[in-house]
Design a protein around this motif. Structure first.
Motif, mmCIF file in Angstrom:
data_model
loop_
_atom_site.group_PDB
_atom_site.id
_atom_site.type_symbol
_atom_site.label_atom_id
_atom_site.label_comp_id
_atom_site.label_asym_id
_atom_site.label_seq_id
_atom_site.Cartn_x
_atom_site.Cartn_y
_atom_site.Cartn_z
ATOM 1 N N GLY A 161 13.538 3.959 7.586
ATOM 2 C CA GLY A 161 12.244 4.423 7.084
ATOM 3 C C GLY A 161 12.232 4.724 5.604
ATOM 4 O O GLY A 161 11.779 3.926 4.800
ATOM 5 N N ARG A 221 9.276 -10.876 2.606
ATOM 6 C CA ARG A 221 10.483 -10.998 1.781
ATOM 7 C C ARG A 221 11.709 -11.467 2.549
ATOM 8 O O ARG A 221 12.572 -12.141 2.004
ATOM 9 C CB ARG A 221 10.810 -9.645 1.127
ATOM 10 C CG ARG A 221 10.000 -9.343 -0.110
ATOM 11 C CD ARG A 221 10.274 -7.943 -0.623
ATOM 12 N NE ARG A 221 11.648 -7.740 -1.065
ATOM 13 C CZ ARG A 221 12.109 -8.044 -2.278
ATOM 14 N NH1 ARG A 221 11.308 -8.577 -3.169
ATOM 15 N NH2 ARG A 221 13.367 -7.809 -2.597
ATOM 16 N N TYR A 222 11.805 -11.046 3.829
ATOM 17 C CA TYR A 222 13.086 -11.254 4.514
ATOM 18 C C TYR A 222 13.015 -11.966 5.866
ATOM 19 O O TYR A 222 13.913 -12.718 6.201
ATOM 20 C CB TYR A 222 13.771 -9.889 4.771
ATOM 21 C CG TYR A 222 13.818 -8.958 3.588
ATOM 22 C CD1 TYR A 222 14.456 -9.335 2.409
ATOM 23 C CD2 TYR A 222 13.226 -7.701 3.654
ATOM 24 C CE1 TYR A 222 14.510 -8.464 1.317
ATOM 25 C CE2 TYR A 222 13.279 -6.829 2.563
ATOM 26 C CZ TYR A 222 13.912 -7.213 1.402
ATOM 27 O OH TYR A 222 13.954 -6.360 0.333
ATOM 28 N N ARG A 245 3.195 -1.175 23.322
ATOM 29 C CA ARG A 245 1.773 -1.467 23.117
ATOM 30 C C ARG A 245 1.666 -2.635 22.165
ATOM 31 O O ARG A 245 2.586 -2.903 21.375
ATOM 32 C CB ARG A 245 1.026 -0.246 22.569
ATOM 33 C CG ARG A 245 1.570 0.203 21.262
ATOM 34 C CD ARG A 245 1.051 1.572 20.844
ATOM 35 N NE ARG A 245 1.491 1.799 19.477
ATOM 36 C CZ ARG A 245 0.671 1.909 18.433
ATOM 37 N NH1 ARG A 245 -0.636 1.869 18.602
ATOM 38 N NH2 ARG A 245 1.153 2.078 17.232
ATOM 39 N N LYS A 246 0.541 -3.302 22.232
ATOM 40 C CA LYS A 246 0.391 -4.515 21.438
ATOM 41 C C LYS A 246 0.030 -4.130 20.011
ATOM 42 O O LYS A 246 -1.124 -3.878 19.685
ATOM 43 C CB LYS A 246 -0.657 -5.439 22.053
ATOM 44 C CG LYS A 246 -0.526 -6.837 21.516
ATOM 45 C CD LYS A 246 -1.108 -7.898 22.423
ATOM 46 C CE LYS A 246 -0.702 -9.271 21.913
ATOM 47 N NZ LYS A 246 -1.695 -10.313 22.191
ATOM 48 N N MET A 250 11.847 2.985 15.914
ATOM 49 C CA MET A 250 11.850 4.234 16.656
ATOM 50 C C MET A 250 11.387 4.061 18.102
ATOM 51 O O MET A 250 11.542 4.976 18.902
ATOM 52 C CB MET A 250 11.021 5.265 15.914
ATOM 53 C CG MET A 250 11.850 5.902 14.795
ATOM 54 S SD MET A 250 11.022 6.044 13.230
ATOM 55 C CE MET A 250 9.671 7.098 13.646
ATOM 56 N N VAL A 284 4.325 -4.350 10.227
ATOM 57 C CA VAL A 284 3.000 -4.456 9.601
ATOM 58 C C VAL A 284 2.555 -3.087 9.086
ATOM 59 O O VAL A 284 1.980 -2.961 8.004
ATOM 60 C CB VAL A 284 1.965 -5.024 10.597
ATOM 61 C CG1 VAL A 284 0.554 -4.910 10.043
ATOM 62 C CG2 VAL A 284 2.293 -6.481 10.924
ATOM 63 N N GLN A 285 2.869 -2.045 9.850
ATOM 64 C CA GLN A 285 2.451 -0.695 9.446
ATOM 65 C C GLN A 285 3.532 0.036 8.644
ATOM 66 O O GLN A 285 3.219 0.811 7.764
ATOM 67 C CB GLN A 285 2.147 0.145 10.710
ATOM 68 C CG GLN A 285 1.030 -0.398 11.569
ATOM 69 C CD GLN A 285 -0.350 0.112 11.146
ATOM 70 O OE1 GLN A 285 -0.467 1.049 10.376
ATOM 71 N NE2 GLN A 285 -1.388 -0.529 11.660
ATOM 72 N N PRO A 321 5.655 -3.047 5.238
ATOM 73 C CA PRO A 321 4.702 -4.158 5.065
ATOM 74 C C PRO A 321 5.267 -5.421 4.423
ATOM 75 O O PRO A 321 4.794 -6.510 4.714
ATOM 76 C CB PRO A 321 3.606 -3.543 4.199
ATOM 77 C CG PRO A 321 3.694 -2.076 4.458
ATOM 78 C CD PRO A 321 5.143 -1.794 4.699
ATOM 79 N N GLU A 376 0.027 -4.524 15.688
ATOM 80 C CA GLU A 376 -0.388 -5.579 14.753
ATOM 81 C C GLU A 376 0.742 -6.593 14.578
ATOM 82 O O GLU A 376 0.500 -7.769 14.348
ATOM 83 C CB GLU A 376 -0.755 -4.962 13.393
ATOM 84 C CG GLU A 376 -1.919 -3.997 13.433
ATOM 85 C CD GLU A 376 -1.582 -2.642 14.057
ATOM 86 O OE1 GLU A 376 -0.393 -2.384 14.362
ATOM 87 O OE2 GLU A 376 -2.511 -1.848 14.262
ATOM 88 N N LYS A 410 0.824 -1.211 0.000
ATOM 89 C CA LYS A 410 0.000 0.000 0.000
ATOM 90 C C LYS A 410 0.861 1.265 0.000
ATOM 91 O O LYS A 410 0.559 2.241 -0.690
ATOM 92 C CB LYS A 410 -0.894 -0.024 1.244
ATOM 93 C CG LYS A 410 -1.852 1.142 1.324
ATOM 94 C CD LYS A 410 -2.826 0.993 2.489
ATOM 95 C CE LYS A 410 -3.762 2.198 2.549
ATOM 96 N NZ LYS A 410 -4.757 2.068 3.617
ATOM 97 N N LEU A 411 1.956 1.229 0.772
ATOM 98 C CA LEU A 411 2.835 2.405 0.866
ATOM 99 C C LEU A 411 3.513 2.679 -0.468
ATOM 100 O O LEU A 411 3.522 3.796 -0.965
ATOM 101 C CB LEU A 411 3.903 2.177 1.939
ATOM 102 C CG LEU A 411 3.403 2.050 3.375
ATOM 103 C CD1 LEU A 411 4.535 1.576 4.291
ATOM 104 C CD2 LEU A 411 2.855 3.369 3.863
#
Lengths: 570, 252, 124, 432
Positions: free
Chosen positions: D290, D162-163, D187-188, D255, D153-154, D157, D190, D36-37
């Motif tokens: 990033g 792939r790796y 925090r939990k 990060m 995941v965010q 993706p 995805e 998507k990105l």
């Protein structure tokens, strides 16, 4: 453009000139028999003239050099010189920036330097840096010793496929020769393990370091590559490693050279002539290595001389570097490359009063002084492993003056007396020996002696003039003058252009990048590529179409052609 | 004795790099000499005389030279860098790297000092009557040794990384210190009168004494019991155990 | 009521997908919100309502969202101009501002969310 | 219709090189295999049409010629005593080289977007080095993979496919089934939801937790209290056992470590953990970079100057000290008196106070898109999109350099051309 150098005391070993006053004529970047009366003239005034320096083993560009820079801002902040109208800023001592790399070599009268190791997958990076190093000609040796295709084809005993892979790998990496580092060990380091000698079997690949070295030597000669196999031995850097070194050198007897040069170059011997069983009973075995060299014709070496002070060790020998990092308790860079090799970077400080370092300092010198033929031992510091290349003049002075060596020995750990032979060696090298170890010999070892390392007609017009008059100096006594002269050339001429005058950079042309285009029968390439395509489909993390170094990264190429010839194996 | 007084001629906004403001550079010099000493403001080469008024009384070697800095020096960096002797009084705030690499003499800052005060200090004395920024008495990026000798005293608070990579010397913070004081300490002594957090991580050698509260203890110290230091009872810890460190941490 | 929580900021896929699209409403949708777990959010209002997030360094209006991956007392705002209105600018000697671990107060509000241009206009 | 195969994605540090791009005319109509990105970037958004200038930040832009905008940029840079040249991450290495030369010419400070991302990771490398590998090593060998303060995941993706998680390789033919996935985060996320084990760290306590792991690993569990940073000791002990049992382990951090309390010291500590784990088995560690070529800037800047980023050329020699010479240090201290922002968006990603200072000083923006930096810019120069309309080099997060293909013809000048012209004009003004 024409240039005439008059009244030089010329040392040109290849052409048998030993300090004679000889004029050198230059036209269009080459040395010629004579020039017209319109030529500009440099009056050397009886000063020392040599071919431009050639370095066959130095780490000047690529992934691990840059890792060294990123790890060591404290190194970068030394050796600073601000930009001028001609030069970009200089930074760093052990890991200089690309500009300082080119400028400093040129200031020492060096004009050709070879980067000693690049993984194919990271070769694009090597060339990006080489493209930014000014003035000098350069090239890079490509790692083959732990590559999965190498080991597959060695196991299959298929020398045609292996030759095709080496040829293709050189093209893919725009490489100049075959580098082998701790063969098999690079793969085993993938799981944190290592080989311990020539006959260990590499798991899953079912080959031994011995098989890898011999096979690569064979295909190197099949391909008639300009340079021989360039080997960093197994077990490097461990007490007792001289045995592995000797056993590896023995392997060279199995293969005949395709050219007038060695079949095996064993590199940075300071790290490979170690006796003893641990760091406590550590001793020099340089005499045994020199003895081998004195009785053998197809192996060459280089010193990898240790320089006291700061160094940054960097090598494709990943397990060695983890061991080093454990000794220093300091920074550790590791850079394994999938399907190809390992690598590591560890800063080091060689203190004079440490016994191990005193002995290592002696090893390089012993090797150079006990080996009779200077063509067999090149002058290097394995920059920046033994120390930075800017210390070559120090090494030259040490080789030319026993007095200087004795002065140094007084400042070292007493182990240098008991565990090395250096205190009793009186031999002093002359300018001709030095010209061999830094010019003619390195060019011959690289297979470039037709155009590099000499001053006969047809050679590249790469010339250094140093501010000493050989007939008026006694290097044995006046070693400080020798060191100072070699540190700062009166003139460096690169491809016929004056680039250094009185030690200052006056022009910064781009040098060329040497790489080898070796041909093999198409059917060999086709069969080999079937295997390669499978490797990319299943194992590499990038696609084959994005692997090979493109022309855009070699903008000043000098392509050396080679190709399959029949090789006699004894 | 020689006394040199500097005052900014106007407000300084762009950082000035002033390693040339030090007794070593001023000793035996006249007003005119000092005015012509090179100094950098941003990317412009300028002179001390362009930026500061200079008053000189007497003439003496560095050890007998006193510098008085009056006015706002909060955008003037590297004052007293490498200073080997003499005295310097900065009346007010000062920017980064004051007294960096100093080996002798004494600097007093009556206001606050920004980060890297006393960086890689080898000797002498640095007194900050206000607060200190980050990396007080610490090292340069990548170096294994920060402060090696001398003494730093901060009357107010100091921020994070006090004495990072310290190999010798003494640091006293009368107020609070930020996180990770004495990080990778390899010698020397740090005393924090106030509170701090996570002291002594990766400490190989040296001593840290905390008289206030330790907000968070590093889980790398072995409690050795209580011990009195100059009559005061402390809990004594040794560590960092991960690196078999021989550092000592006293917490009240 | 005012909820005292610790704010972290970070990437999300929608923030990333609109990285080159910052004048759009999609970007605002993707970044001008604050996530809390349903228990914490419940103190403030319904998901989709507006909240004011205040720190020592500034304040900003964003939309309330629920994400039960957040432990109690942790708020999340995607990286971007809205988050940056309240983060801690201090680079702590490392060059890096405090994008995570900022104590904030969150409360329900009827004020509207500023558009990107309006938000930046406040700084002129 | 034209099809470009093996195309590279210019979004994140994964630099996926298996895209198939379908074009029609000079327009991309499909980006196959992109996430998507990547697809969002490749398919494109509204562009700035022409160079613009305004004399006053509250005034309106007026369209100007490239020549006018370049001339004004050169004047701003030459007149500045402390120019900041910031951004660079969405540009190719060929752009970086020219940017560093320009920074030298104008005595400026050059810094890249790692400043607010993985800049601290570089500071950690200064302390401890970096035991790492290419991503293919992970794909072929890893049986334990840890994501610490990172959320692929965010943010990345296709990394897992792939790796790192689902990928199959030579020694890892079982793919996901042969791997243990551990996520440590506050925090939990995805990513945590697909992990075999989730370590919930109290915000800001990563440093303590990593030290506790190191203490346990070195045989000093006795000094570790019952819970550290919100993690029970039993869970830490169990985690150490899992880590040690790996044949090849990889730690990917984001990060969550670089931006929380302790900043680079968190990574410094994690690198030491990796060093020590290598006494037992093989481990590597890698930052989840990033932007697609943020790694490339660090590489280029290192070989050109010796320093990876935040390089100050004020005095003609490079000087480096993040905390002093990084973009936000300069803006927050109100030191910079002009800025050129290129291929990065300070307006969107810097704290309010930094943006406030940018709003006060002359700002030049070089970028294809209108973003918050545009709002505080005086001069805007739109350029072609690197990696889509311009070919050249970028470095994947693991330091593998790759050559980007051109997908369509540019409609704007390239960053290289614009920088060349600015440098040329700067030299003319300076009289060099």
């Amino acid at each position: 453009m024409e240039l005439l150098i008059k009244n030089g005391a010329v040392y040109d070993p290849k052409n048998g000139i030993k300090g004679d006053k000889t004029d050198i004529s230059i036209k269009d970047g080459k040395i010629v028999d004579k020039v017209s009366s319109k030529a500009s003239v440099i009056d050397a005034g009886g000063r020392l003239v040599m071919p431009g320096g050639v370095d066959a083993h130095s780490h000047i560009a690529g992934a691990k050099v840059n890792v060294g820079r990123i790890m060591r801002p404290e190194d970068t902040r030394s050796g600073l010189k601000p930009r001028t109208k001609i030069t970009r800023p200089y930074t760093g001592y052990t890991v200089p920036n690309v500009y300082a790399m080119g400028y400093r070599y040129a200031q020492m009268g060096y004009t050709t330097v070879f980067e000693a190791a690049q993984a194919i997958m990271k070769a694009r990076h090597t060339h990006e840096e080489l493209e930014e190093i000014p003035i000098i000609d350069k090239g890079a040796l490509t790692l083959f010793g732990s590559n999965w295709p190498t080991m597959d084809f060695v196991r299959e005993k298929n020398m045609d496929k292996l030759a095709a892979y080496v040829a293709w790998g050189l093209l893919a990496s725009r490489g100049f020769g075959v580098k082998v580092v701790n063969p098999g060990g690079g793969e085993m380091w993938g799981f944190g393990k290592n080989v311990t000698g020539l006959d260990d079997v590499v798991p899953n690949f079912d080959v031994t370091p011995r098989d890898i070295i011999v096979s690569l030597m064979k295909v190197n000669e099949m391909l008639g590559l300009p340079h021989s196999v360039h080997l960093h031995c197994n077990n490097t850097g461990k007490p007792g490693d001289y045995k592995t070194t000797l056993a590896s050198m023995e392997l060279a007897k199995q293969v005949r050279p395709s050219k007038d040069r060695q079949v095996l170059h064993v590199t940075h011997l300071t790290f490979n002539a170690m006796g003893g069983t641990n760091w406590g009973d550590f001793e020099s075995k340089a005499d045994e290595i020199a003895n081998f060299l004195n009785n053998s014709e197809n192996v060459t070496t280089d010193m990898g001389q240790l320089i006291f002070g700061s160094a940054t060790t960097m090598t494709a020998d990943g397990p060695l570097q983890y061991a080093n990092a454990k000794l220093t308790h300091g920074k550790w860079g590791n850079g394994d490359v999938e399907l190809e090799d390992a690598s590591g970077v560890v800063p080091m400080y060689y203190a004079r009063q440490v016994s191990v370092f005193s002995i290592m300092w002696a090893i390089g010198l012993e090797l150079a002084l006990l080996t009779k033929d200077p063509y067999k031992v090149l002058l290097t510091t394995d920059h920046p492993n033994g120390g930075p290349f800017v210390n070559y003049p120090e090494v030259i002075a040490l080789l030319m003056s026993n007095k200087k060596r004795q002065e140094e020995i007084k400042t070292l750990h007493e182990a240098v007396h008991k565990r090395t032979k250096i205190p009793g060696i009186e031999r002093e090298l002359d300018f001709n020996d030095i010209a061999i170890m830094t010019r003619a010999g390195s060019a011959k070892v690289l297979g470039l002696l037709d155009t590099k390392g000499h001053l006969g007609a047809g050679a590249d017009a790469d010339i250094a003039i140093y501010d000493i008059q050989p007939d008026q100096i006694d290097p044995s006594v006046e070693h400080a003058k020798v060191k100072s002269a070699f540190s700062s050339a009166a003139y460096t001429i690169k491809g016929g252009e004056i680039v250094v005058k009185d030690g200052q950079i006056v022009a910064t042309p781009m040098g060329r990048t040497f790489w080898v285009d070796a041909s093999v029968p198409d059917q060999h390439t086709d069969i080999m590529m079937k295997d390669i395509r499978l490797k990319f489909k299943n194992y590499y993390s990038i696609n084959l179409a994005n692997y090979m170094v493109q022309d855009a990264y070699v903008t000043h190429p000098n392509v050396v052609k080679a190709g399959v010839i029949s090789v006699e194996v004894s | 004795m020689q006394t040199v007084t500097l005052k900014p001629k106007k407000e300084i906004k762009i950082s000035v790099e002033a390693e040339n403001i030090s007794p070593d550079k001023f000793a035996g010099k006249t007003e005119k000499d000092i005015q012509s000493i090179e100094i950098w403001m941003g990317n412009r080469r300028t002179t001390i005389g362009e930026l500061f008024s200079v008053k000189v009384e007497g003439s003496a070697p560095a050890a007998d030279t006193k510098l008085v800095l009056e006015g706002d020096f909060s955008r003037v960096k590297r004052i007293g860098e490498g200073m080997s002797g003499g005295l310097m009084i900065i009346k007010g705030n000062v920017d980064m790297h004051v007294g960096a690499k100093m080996s002798g003499g004494k600097i007093t800052v009556t206001g606050n000092a920004d980060s890297w005060a006393g960086r890689e200090m080898k000797g002498g004395e640095l007194i900050i009557e206000g607060n200190a920024g980050y990396y007080l008495g610490a090292g340069y990026r990548g170096e294994t040794c920060g402060m090696r000798g001398g003494k730093i005293m901060v009357m107010g608070n100091a921020l994070d990384f006090v004495g990072e990579h310290m190999c010798g010397g003494e640091i006293l913070v009368k107020g609070n210190a930020g996180i990770l004081p004495g990080l990778s300490n390899n010698g020397g002594k740090i005393v924090i009168e106030g509170n701090t957090s996570r002291p002594g991580s990766e400490m190989a050698k040296g001593t840290i004494i905390v008289n206030g509260t330790v907000d968070e203890m590093m889980p790398v110290f072995k409690l050795e019991g209580t011990e009195a230091v100059e009559g005061v009872a402390y809990r004594k810890y040794t560590g960092d155990v991960i690196i078999s460190g021989k550092g000592v941490l006293y917490v009240k | 009521m005012t909820l005292k929580v610790t704010l972290i900021t970070g990437r999300t896929i929608n923030q990333g997908a609109n990285l080159e699209n910052k004048t759009s409403s999609d970007y605002l949708e993707a970044t001008a919100y604050c996530e809390l777990n349903s228990k914490d959010a419940g103190f403030l209002g319904k998901p989709g309502s507006n909240v004011k997030v205040k720190s020592r360094h500034g304040e900003v209006i964003v939309k309330l969202k629920e994400n039960n991956g957040n432990p109690d007392g942790i708020a999340f705002i995607p990286m971007g101009p809205w988050a940056n209105a309240v983060i801690d600018p201090d680079t702590r000697g490392c060059g890096m501002p405090g994008f995570k671990g900022i104590p904030v107060e969150v409360e329900a509000t009827n004020d509207r969310i500023l558009l990107m241009k309006e938000l930046i206009a406040r700084y002129k | 219709m034209a099809v470009i195969t093996d195309a590279l994605c210019p979004f994140c540090g994964c630099t996926c090189d298996d895209l198939t791009i379908v074009t029609e005319g000079n327009k991309i109509i499909e980006a196959k295999h992109a996430c998507k990105l990547g697809a969002a970037k490749i398919m494109g958004h509204h562009r700035i049409k022409a160079p613009m200038m305004r004399t006053d930040k509250n005034g309106n832009f007026k369209e100007v010629s490239y020549e006018e905008a370049i001339n004004e940029t050169a004047k701003i840079l030459v007149n500045s005593k402390r120019p900041l040249l910031y951004g660079w991450a969405s540009a190719l290495c060929e752009v970086h080289k020219k940017g560093i030369l320009l920074a030298e010419e104008v005595g400026g400070i050059i810094d890249n977007t790692a400043s607010v991302c993985h800049g601290p990771s570089t500071l950690a490398v200064h302390e401890k080095g970096l035991p790492t590998s290419t991503l293919g090593q992970v794909k072929n060998r890893a049986d334990v993979v840890v994501f610490w303060g990172s959320n692929p995941v965010q943010a990345h993706p296709r990394h897992m496919g792939r790796y790192s998680v689902f990928a199959k390789g030579f020694f890892s033919d079982k793919g996901r089934r042969g791997r243990k996935i551990i996520v440590a985060d506050v925090r939990k996320t995805e990513t945590a939801n697909i992990a075999d084990e989730y370590i919930q760290v109290q915000q800001g306590s990563d440093y303590l937790v990593i030290s506790a792991l190191r203490a346990i690993l070195s045989g000093h569990a006795d000094v570790v209290p019952d819970a550290v940073g919100g993690v029970p000791k039993e869970q830490l002990v169990k985690l150490v056992d899992t880590l040690k049992a790996a044949k090849f382990g990889a730690v990917f951090f984001g990060m969550g470590l670089t931006q929380s309390q302790g900043r680079y010291k968190n990574i410094d500590n994690a690198i030491s953990l990796i060093f020590e784990l290598n006494s037992f088995t093989k481990y590597v560690i890698m930052p989840m970079r990033g932007h697609y070529n943020v790694t490339g800037f660090g590489q280029v800047c290192s070989w050109e100057t010796g320093f990876a980023t935040a390089v100050d050329f004020a005095r003609g020699v490079p000087y480096y000290n993040p905390g002093e010479t990084a973009a936000n240090d300069l803006l927050l201290r109100k030191e910079a008196d002009a800025a050129m922002i290129i291929a990065g968006d300070a307006g969107a990603h810097f704290p309010a106070n930094s943006v406030r200072h940018l709003a006060k000083i002359p700002v030049v923006q070089i970028d294809p898109y209108w973003n918050p930096t545009t709002e505080v810019a005086n001069v805007v120069i739109p350029t072609a999109i690197c990696g889509i309309e311009v070919e050249g080099t970028a470095y994947r997060m693991d330091g593998v350099s790759l050559r980007y293909r051109k997908m369509i013809e540019p409609t704007h000048p390239t960053d290289m051309e614009v920088l060349d012209r600015i440098t040329e004009r700067v030299r003319e003004i300076k009289g060099d």
